[in-house]
Each structure stands twice: as structure tokens, then as C-alpha cells.
Design a protein around this motif. Sequence first.
Motif, PDB file in Angstrom:
ATOM      1  N   ALA A  69       4.947  13.486   3.725  1.00  0.00           N
ATOM      2  CA  ALA A  69       3.991  14.309   4.466  1.00  0.00           C
ATOM      3  C   ALA A  69       4.269  15.799   4.250  1.00  0.00           C
ATOM      4  CB  ALA A  69       4.051  13.969   5.950  1.00  0.00           C
ATOM      5  N   ILE A  70       5.556  16.173   4.257  1.00  0.00           N
ATOM      6  CA  ILE A  70       5.936  17.578   4.043  1.00  0.00           C
ATOM      7  C   ILE A  70       5.513  18.033   2.647  1.00  0.00           C
ATOM      8  CG2 ILE A  70       7.893  19.150   3.846  1.00  0.00           C
ATOM      9  CD1 ILE A  70       9.317  17.382   5.964  1.00  0.00           C
ATOM     10  N   GLU A  71       5.765  17.182   1.642  1.00  0.00           N
ATOM     11  CA  GLU A  71       5.396  17.524   0.255  1.00  0.00           C
ATOM     12  C   GLU A  71       3.890  17.671   0.111  1.00  0.00           C
ATOM     13  OE1 GLU A  71       7.082  14.476  -2.144  1.00  0.00           O
ATOM     14  OE2 GLU A  71       9.173  15.026  -1.703  1.00  0.00           O
ATOM     15  N   LEU A  72       3.137  16.717   0.683  1.00  0.00           N
ATOM     16  CA  LEU A  72       1.677  16.774   0.583  1.00  0.00           C
ATOM     17  C   LEU A  72       1.113  17.993   1.326  1.00  0.00           C
ATOM     18  CD1 LEU A  72       0.784  12.997   1.040  1.00  0.00           C
ATOM     19  CD2 LEU A  72       0.438  14.377  -1.021  1.00  0.00           C
ATOM     20  N   ALA A  73       1.694  18.327   2.460  1.00  0.00           N
ATOM     21  CA  ALA A  73       1.227  19.495   3.223  1.00  0.00           C
ATOM     22  C   ALA A  73       1.376  20.767   2.401  1.00  0.00           C
ATOM     23  CB  ALA A  73       1.998  19.613   4.531  1.00  0.00           C
ATOM     24  N   ASN A  74       2.461  20.869   1.642  1.00  0.00           N
ATOM     25  CA  ASN A  74       2.668  22.048   0.801  1.00  0.00           C
ATOM     26  C   ASN A  74       1.649  22.130  -0.331  1.00  0.00           C
ATOM     27  OD1 ASN A  74       4.897  22.952   2.249  1.00  0.00           O
ATOM     28  ND2 ASN A  74       6.343  21.738   1.030  1.00  0.00           N
ATOM     29  N   VAL A  75       1.241  20.959  -0.826  1.00  0.00           N
ATOM     30  CA  VAL A  75       0.333  20.932  -1.981  1.00  0.00           C
ATOM     31  C   VAL A  75      -1.125  21.071  -1.551  1.00  0.00           C
ATOM     32  CG1 VAL A  75      -0.508  19.547  -3.918  1.00  0.00           C
ATOM     33  CG2 VAL A  75       1.948  19.567  -3.359  1.00  0.00           C
ATOM     34  N   ILE A  76      -1.562  20.227  -0.624  1.00  0.00           N
ATOM     35  CA  ILE A  76      -2.996  20.187  -0.295  1.00  0.00           C
ATOM     36  C   ILE A  76      -3.359  21.057   0.905  1.00  0.00           C
ATOM     37  CG2 ILE A  76      -3.188  17.850  -1.222  1.00  0.00           C
ATOM     38  CD1 ILE A  76      -3.279  16.781   1.600  1.00  0.00           C
TER      39      ILE A  76
END
Length: 483
Positions: free
Chosen positions: A38-45
Motif C-alpha cells: 500500500a505504501i509503495e502504491l501510494a507513492n506511485v499512483i
Amino acid sequence: MKLLIVDDEPIEREGMQAILQKAFPDLTIYQGKNGKLAIELANVIQPDLILMDIMMPGMTGLEAIEKIQAEHSSIKFVMVTAFDMFDYAREAIKLGVKDYLLKPSRASEIVDTVGRVLEECRREREAEATSQIQHEKWQQALTLAETDIVTQLLFDHIHEVHIDMLVEMLNIRSTAEKFVLVVLLPKGGEHYYISIKEKVRENGTAWIGALYGRQLPIIMFRDQEKSFRLQAITLAASILSLGKKQMGSGWFIGIGQVYEPLDEIRQSYQEALIATIDTTLAAKSRFYADVPALSLETDNQIIKRQQKDFFDQIRLGNWVSIRSGVLDLIRQHENGGNSLIYTQQRVLELLWVANRVMDEMGMEANAPFFPFQVQDYRQLRTETLLLLERMNAIYDAHYDQVEDDKIHQIKQFIYEHSHKAISLDILAQRVNLSPIYISKMFKGKLGINYIDFLTECRIEKAKKLLNDPERSLKEITFEGRLS
């Protein structure tokens, strides 16, 4: 908008996505199976909203929220929890989570909850966009105020907004010491305007004027941490660095003296203009104090007064007074026994002021130079009058064109609105000229006053209306305003 569903159960994610995609077809939905992802996706999208399950292996939903909020404070969260996790949900709301959903939830509850948060996101987006537009408009207003201040201070133009109000808008102490730089750009160098403004901003506080012809006036505020000369030289070098490849084609900077009162800054502007009297210097910048003086101390006040009067007379186009004033200057120096070289320089300074003012007003006049060193005062008078005649011809040609355009606008306006009451004041506002000047210009160009022309227009319209058999004489009289 973008939404991220975070849950360690695939069937929960897929079911939630199916419900939300049906209710919000324009919503872009992503999925994550744990807090770390979730943290990784939040940074990307960078989603607008995250539906976060509380209990997941490795990292709880609350831990993931804390980490995401630290980097993306605008993202909103809705917690998803089982009944026995209610205490966790309450803790999540303390962290700023917008709402929570209990497992299992009805589809209508999911849609209502998510819908409320998405609506909040939409309103915030609109508010942010409105705020950005208002900020940009305010910045544009400040830029206009800045150029308006320079125009009023240096050129004595009268504007609707008083200068004190403009100074207050810009939030700069108007009592601070100031000096003026005049930047001469090469022909066609208008595209340097923005770059010069950026250079000036990098070097301190200033009011930057509009570009007049090739001249850009800048009112610079003194930096008390530096000497006046160091500040001015540093700024001039920074500006001139923009045109290193064009140093031989028109770049030059004149620097006036330091003044504190606002009503004296115009003197610094005139001094900066005089400092540009010789643009062939290798340094490409010069202080007014460094202009070869040949000066008599008793002349200083007289010279300043003559320069100010000369500025005013050039702007008004009073060439008879200009010629008379220059000849009087020559006669005074001749009667006073001053050297011919000194007198010639003083005359050349005044002519240079005239040239700069004409350039400022949009007239391209060649720089005034005596073709040779005059041998006596009679020759000085003759050559000076020749230079003035050339400048007068350029001035007249420019204003003939301007007046022709204005006369055309006035005639067109009168013809189109002859059925209405038209005064000189209305015409003046229309073409941005004084009523007295319009009356004089109209008479001079057309040989009749504007009232006669207005009457002729009304008569011509009435003639055309008389050809319409459907109209009565009463109607025609009313429409033509002939009664």
C-alpha cells in the motif's frame, strides 16, 4: 479520481471493487494485498482515497496509514474492520481517517460511505483550483501595480489608482533609499524582458517598469549590507550576462544616483538616461557620477532644472519652446564666457534626453551627435537647430499617424452612435485623449468641429430613413435626434 483498496483477502478486494466500479464508473481503482505494498502504491499512483483493512500480516493498516500520511497528507482513508476490531477503528479515526466500514457491509453502505468521501475530495479539488486561479490573478495584479508605480513615478502619468495604494499592495517600504537603472536592449531584444526581471529579483528588491521602446527602467532598493556601487555593478553585470553574444549591438545600462523620497526618484531616472549618452564604452554600464563632468559647480541646479523642463516639453511636443530653450542655454554660456566644448556637451546632454524620451514614447530616433567639433558659437547654434529639426520631424510623423488613427476611431464612433447624446468627454474616454486635445485635433484634421460632424451624420441617417415608406416623419425625427 483514484481509489486504492488494501486487503489481504483477494475475494474482499474483488468484491469491493465490483461494487464501487458499478456505482462510480469513472473511478480508477487499484488493489494492494498488504500494508507495505500500500505504501509503495501510494507513492506511485497517489490515490485520492484508500480503503484500508486494519488487520493484515506483516504491517497493520494503522501502521501503513501513519507512513503514508507522513508523505501524502492529502490522501484520505476509510478503514475496513470486523466487529471485534471496533477499538482499532476508533483509534484510526483519531489519526484522521474519514470513516470506517464494518465487515461484512451492505453494498449500499459501502457506496454511501465512499461517495461521501469522494465528494469531499471533489470539493477540495475545486477549492484548490479556485485558490490557485485567485493566486495567479493576484500575482498578475501585483505585476501591473509594479509597472504602474514606475510609470507614475518616472513619467508623471496620472492614474485612477493612487500611488500610495499601489505601494501598500506591494508591501515595500517606500521610504527606503532607491536608485534607477535604465537598461538599453538591442533592437528586437524584447524577449529578454522576463529574463531580466528574474535577474533583478535574484539581486534584491526592485520595482520593474514596462519596456518603453528599447528602454527598461528599474527602481532598485538599496541593500544596506553592500555599498551602492557594489550593488549596482553586481546587478548590471548580472543583467548584461544575458546578452554576452550581443554586447556590440545595443546593450547598455545607465545608473542614477541614490535618492530616498519617492518624489525625487525621477531625478535618478534622468541621471540614468544621461549616463547612457555614450553606449560605445567597453564596460557597457556607467554611473551618472562618472559621466565626464567638465562641469561648473554653479551650473548644477540650472542643469537639473533645464533637464526636467526639457523632459516635460518633449512629452508635450512644444518644439517652439524646446528650440527657444536650447538657444537660450547656448546664449547664456556664450555670454558667461564658458568654453565652447563645455557648452557643446551641455547641449548634447539635453538632446540626448530628448532622444531617450522619444524612444520611451515609441519613436525610433537616431542618437543625436554633432558630426564634428564646432568651431564657434554660431556654428553650434546652426548644427543644434538641424538636429532639433530632424527630431521634430520624427515626432510630427509619429503623431500624424497616431492622430489619423484616433480621428478614424472618433469618426467611426460618432457615425455608429449619432442617434445618442455624444459629448467631448465621452469621445475622450473612448480614445483616451483629453477633450480639449480632441477638439483641437478634430478641427485641425477635418476643418470642422465635432458638433458639425455629428450633425452631418444625423442628417445623413435621416435621409436614409426618409427612403423607408414604412416610417413616419415623427419616427425619423426621433431616431435622427433632429428635433
